[in-house]
Design a protein around this motif. Structure first.
Motif, PDB file in Angstrom:
ATOM      1  N   MET A   1      46.129 -10.530  35.726  1.00  0.00           N
ATOM      2  CA  MET A   1      46.450 -11.923  35.451  1.00  0.00           C
ATOM      3  C   MET A   1      47.898 -12.222  35.790  1.00  0.00           C
ATOM      4  O   MET A   1      48.753 -12.380  34.915  1.00  0.00           O
ATOM      5  N   THR A   2      48.161 -12.256  37.084  1.00  0.00           N
ATOM      6  CA  THR A   2      49.472 -12.657  37.575  1.00  0.00           C
ATOM      7  C   THR A   2      49.302 -13.993  38.295  1.00  0.00           C
ATOM      8  O   THR A   2      48.199 -14.535  38.364  1.00  0.00           O
ATOM      9  N   SER A   3      50.357 -14.536  38.826  1.00  0.00           N
ATOM     10  CA  SER A   3      50.260 -15.795  39.566  1.00  0.00           C
ATOM     11  C   SER A   3      50.841 -15.606  40.974  1.00  0.00           C
ATOM     12  O   SER A   3      52.049 -15.479  41.128  1.00  0.00           O
ATOM     13  N   PRO A   4      49.972 -15.531  42.002  1.00  0.00           N
ATOM     14  CA  PRO A   4      48.512 -15.604  41.924  1.00  0.00           C
ATOM     15  C   PRO A   4      47.917 -14.288  41.411  1.00  0.00           C
ATOM     16  O   PRO A   4      48.608 -13.261  41.440  1.00  0.00           O
ATOM     17  N   PRO A   5      46.639 -14.294  40.970  1.00  0.00           N
ATOM     18  CA  PRO A   5      46.016 -13.061  40.487  1.00  0.00           C
ATOM     19  C   PRO A   5      46.015 -11.971  41.562  1.00  0.00           C
ATOM     20  O   PRO A   5      45.817 -12.247  42.744  1.00  0.00           O
ATOM     21  N   GLU A   6      46.244 -10.747  41.125  1.00  0.00           N
ATOM     22  CA  GLU A   6      46.337  -9.594  42.040  1.00  0.00           C
ATOM     23  C   GLU A   6      45.086  -8.732  41.908  1.00  0.00           C
ATOM     24  O   GLU A   6      44.740  -8.278  40.811  1.00  0.00           O
ATOM     25  N   LYS A   7      44.409  -8.514  43.044  1.00  0.00           N
ATOM     26  CA  LYS A   7      43.170  -7.733  43.003  1.00  0.00           C
ATOM     27  C   LYS A   7      43.466  -6.272  42.662  1.00  0.00           C
ATOM     28  O   LYS A   7      44.350  -5.636  43.236  1.00  0.00           O
ATOM     29  N   VAL A   8      42.689  -5.747  41.710  1.00  0.00           N
ATOM     30  CA  VAL A   8      42.785  -4.343  41.320  1.00  0.00           C
ATOM     31  C   VAL A   8      41.667  -3.539  41.981  1.00  0.00           C
ATOM     32  O   VAL A   8      41.881  -2.464  42.524  1.00  0.00           O
ATOM     33  N   ALA A   9      40.435  -4.092  41.908  1.00  0.00           N
ATOM     34  CA  ALA A   9      39.266  -3.399  42.457  1.00  0.00           C
ATOM     35  C   ALA A   9      38.111  -4.386  42.547  1.00  0.00           C
ATOM     36  O   ALA A   9      38.117  -5.436  41.898  1.00  0.00           O
ATOM     37  N   ASP A  10      37.129  -4.043  43.377  1.00  0.00           N
ATOM     38  CA  ASP A  10      35.864  -4.771  43.308  1.00  0.00           C
ATOM     39  C   ASP A  10      34.722  -3.790  43.567  1.00  0.00           C
ATOM     40  O   ASP A  10      34.900  -2.754  44.212  1.00  0.00           O
ATOM     41  N   TYR A  11      33.559  -4.120  43.021  1.00  0.00           N
ATOM     42  CA  TYR A  11      32.418  -3.212  43.075  1.00  0.00           C
ATOM     43  C   TYR A  11      31.140  -3.979  43.391  1.00  0.00           C
ATOM     44  O   TYR A  11      30.919  -5.067  42.870  1.00  0.00           O
ATOM     45  N   GLU A  12      30.309  -3.365  44.237  1.00  0.00           N
ATOM     46  CA  GLU A  12      28.991  -3.926  44.497  1.00  0.00           C
ATOM     47  C   GLU A  12      28.102  -3.692  43.272  1.00  0.00           C
ATOM     48  O   GLU A  12      28.228  -2.678  42.572  1.00  0.00           O
ATOM     49  N   THR A  13      27.211  -4.643  43.021  1.00  0.00           N
ATOM     50  CA  THR A  13      26.261  -4.530  41.912  1.00  0.00           C
ATOM     51  C   THR A  13      24.863  -4.904  42.398  1.00  0.00           C
ATOM     52  O   THR A  13      24.706  -5.487  43.470  1.00  0.00           O
ATOM     53  N   VAL A  14      23.869  -4.581  41.603  1.00  0.00           N
ATOM     54  CA  VAL A  14      22.541  -5.144  41.822  1.00  0.00           C
ATOM     55  C   VAL A  14      22.621  -6.648  41.589  1.00  0.00           C
ATOM     56  O   VAL A  14      23.638  -7.164  41.103  1.00  0.00           O
ATOM     57  N   ASN A  15      21.566  -7.377  41.936  1.00  0.00           N
ATOM     58  CA  ASN A  15      21.538  -8.811  41.647  1.00  0.00           C
ATOM     59  C   ASN A  15      21.886  -9.056  40.183  1.00  0.00           C
ATOM     60  O   ASN A  15      21.276  -8.475  39.289  1.00  0.00           O
ATOM     61  N   ASN A  16      22.861  -9.944  39.960  1.00  0.00           N
ATOM     62  CA  ASN A  16      23.361 -10.210  38.604  1.00  0.00           C
ATOM     63  C   ASN A  16      23.508 -11.721  38.407  1.00  0.00           C
ATOM     64  O   ASN A  16      24.616 -12.228  38.227  1.00  0.00           O
ATOM     65  N   PRO A  17      22.387 -12.471  38.441  1.00  0.00           N
ATOM     66  CA  PRO A  17      22.452 -13.935  38.360  1.00  0.00           C
ATOM     67  C   PRO A  17      22.915 -14.464  37.019  1.00  0.00           C
ATOM     68  O   PRO A  17      23.353 -15.615  36.932  1.00  0.00           O
ATOM     69  N   PHE A  18      22.832 -13.645  35.964  1.00  0.00           N
ATOM     70  CA  PHE A  18      23.281 -14.086  34.636  1.00  0.00           C
ATOM     71  C   PHE A  18      24.758 -13.781  34.428  1.00  0.00           C
ATOM     72  O   PHE A  18      25.309 -14.076  33.360  1.00  0.00           O
ATOM     73  N   GLY A  19      25.385 -13.183  35.421  1.00  0.00           N
ATOM     74  CA  GLY A  19      26.816 -12.898  35.312  1.00  0.00           C
ATOM     75  C   GLY A  19      27.130 -11.919  34.209  1.00  0.00           C
ATOM     76  O   GLY A  19      28.156 -12.052  33.527  1.00  0.00           O
ATOM     77  N   LEU A  20      26.273 -10.924  33.998  1.00  0.00           N
ATOM     78  CA  LEU A  20      26.490  -9.967  32.909  1.00  0.00           C
ATOM     79  C   LEU A  20      27.818  -9.244  33.108  1.00  0.00           C
ATOM     80  O   LEU A  20      28.065  -8.636  34.151  1.00  0.00           O
ATOM     81  N   CYS A  21      28.653  -9.320  32.094  1.00  0.00           N
ATOM     82  CA  CYS A  21      29.963  -8.679  32.136  1.00  0.00           C
ATOM     83  C   CYS A  21      30.593  -8.803  30.760  1.00  0.00           C
ATOM     84  O   CYS A  21      30.628  -9.879  30.183  1.00  0.00           O
ATOM     85  N   SER A  22      31.084  -7.682  30.228  1.00  0.00           N
ATOM     86  CA  SER A  22      31.750  -7.687  28.928  1.00  0.00           C
ATOM     87  C   SER A  22      33.150  -7.119  29.094  1.00  0.00           C
ATOM     88  O   SER A  22      33.313  -5.980  29.551  1.00  0.00           O
ATOM     89  N   LEU A  23      34.148  -7.933  28.736  1.00  0.00           N
ATOM     90  CA  LEU A  23      35.551  -7.546  28.913  1.00  0.00           C
ATOM     91  C   LEU A  23      36.172  -7.190  27.572  1.00  0.00           C
ATOM     92  O   LEU A  23      36.218  -8.006  26.656  1.00  0.00           O
ATOM     93  N   GLY A  24      36.635  -5.948  27.469  1.00  0.00           N
ATOM     94  CA  GLY A  24      37.345  -5.507  26.275  1.00  0.00           C
ATOM     95  C   GLY A  24      38.834  -5.441  26.543  1.00  0.00           C
ATOM     96  O   GLY A  24      39.324  -5.860  27.594  1.00  0.00           O
ATOM     97  N   LYS A  25      39.565  -4.888  25.594  1.00  0.00           N
ATOM     98  CA  LYS A  25      41.020  -4.783  25.746  1.00  0.00           C
ATOM     99  C   LYS A  25      41.398  -3.835  26.875  1.00  0.00           C
ATOM    100  O   LYS A  25      42.310  -4.114  27.669  1.00  0.00           O
TER     101      LYS A  25
END
Length: 375
Positions: A126-150
């Protein structure tokens, strides 16, 4: 499902989606004309913004003035392949990120921004602009399943039923082969050492430890298949709440004593009594069931609305809205005894439930209050 005629949108605002902030103190609602923020404890309106177009999802950054917005609905305010970081102090977009495909959901914290696409999860600082850390391919995820912890973020992996956990501090990846069917819901607890999962079957909820990624418990929601709407741990991680399209809120006991009894059912307290000890009977007779349950309201909705497809690979409905359908059965704990269930749609509702004991010492859930928060 209610089958009354389609309601005129001019009759009032239409809530496309709803989401709690990190500590559940507020919930944000995306509308066909903007967004609103409500105080969770009372359901009272805290902030209303008309932006001249539809917002598919609105995610608050804690209790700060920043809100991540994605366009949605019939006339989107923003393109659905862009996430806008809105600064409510100035009421303008502070920064934005553009992607090649529509955004399914956004998660945001003080340190990180997570952008969920249909087949990809992007992790940014969360910088300005945001800085990419990583990205990952997933199976189809139309519900946007994702849980963010600390310190970690959990999302579907590249294989069906798989959960991938990314350590935000070290960059390490862990994988949990959670289900044989596609995932329909997942949640992290506040400490980040427990993960709850449910598949599109909706009958079994599984509990996993982190970082060992071992299964430590399994709970039966019911025998019939169901669409799981939400999973949520209590603040102390002693209870797990689950909602489904059966319009039922279930609470499961996660205490060490309950985990031990799950391995060896006690006929005195088990749902099926002595049948839980009879060998060769179907497993549902010995499975661990919820300790308390209550009904919540799905709300009256127009013709053609449905909670969601049974399939976790379904990808249609309202543009820009996670899962393509208004949020239903979203759970948020206020404390270890009090929890809320929030729904969007034409008939958007806020309901408060309290966990207590009856005269026989049995745990019960009762509805303490409710309101149509858009009225």
């Amino acid at each position: 499902m209610n089958t009354r005629p389609i309601l005129d949108s001019a009759s009032g605002p239409y809530a496309l989606s709803a989401s709690f902030n990190a500590d559940n103190s507020c919930f944000s609602v995306a509308l066909e004309s903007g967004f609103r923020v409500f105080t969770s404890k009372s359901g009272d309106l805290k902030l209303a913004r008309e932006v001249g177009g539809g917002i598919g999802c609105a995610e608050m950054l804690g209790t700060t003035r920043y809100i991540a917005l994605v366009g949605g609905g019939k006339q989107p305010k923003f393109p659905q392949n862009k996430v806008q970081i809105w600064n409510d102090a100035t009421q303008v977009v502070a920064t934005s990120l553009e992607f090649k495909t529509p955004i399914q959901r956004v998660r945001i914290s003080q340190s990180h921004l997570i952008v969920v696409l249909l087949n990809n999860v992007g992790i940014y600082k969360m910088t300005s602009p945001p800085e990419k850390v990583a990205d990952y391919e997933t199976v189809n995820n139309p519900f946007g399943l994702c849980s963010l912890g600390k310190d970690i973020v959990a999302f579907p992996g590249r294989a069906i039923g798989q959960v991938k956990i990314f350590d935000l501090m070290s960059g390490n990846i862990s994988i949990i082969p959670a289900h044989e069917s596609p995932l329909r819901a997942l949640a992290l607890n506040q400490r980040g050492d427990l993960v709850a999962t449910a598949s599109e079957q909706g009958t079994i909820i599984r509990l996993w430890s982190f970082p060992s990624c071992t299964k430590i418990a399994e709970f039966r929601r019911g025998v019939d298949p169901a669409v799981i709407f939400s999973l949520s741990f209590s603040p102390s991680s002693t209870m797990l709440a689950v909602t489904s399209d059966k319009s039922t809120l279930h609470l499961f006991d996660l205490s060490p004593e309950a985990s031990a009894s799950a391995l060896e059912p006690d006929p005195k307290t088990h749902k099926w009594g002595i049948l839980s000890k009879v060998p060769l009977l179907p497993r549902q007779f010995s499975d661990n069931y919820s300790v308390a349950a209550a009904k919540f309201e799905l709300g009256d909705e127009p013709v053609g609305w449905g909670p969601a497809s049974k399939s976790a690979t379904f990808n249609a409905g309202i543009p820009g809205v996670p899962g393509g359908r208004p949020t239903k059965g979203l759970i948020g704990w206020l404390d270890d005894q009090t929890l809320l269930v929030i729904g969007a749609g034409q008939d958007a509702r806020w309901e408060k439930f309290v966990l207590t004991f009856d005269s026989d010492g049995k745990r019960v859930l009762f509805k303490k209050g409710w309101r149509k928060y858009l009225d």
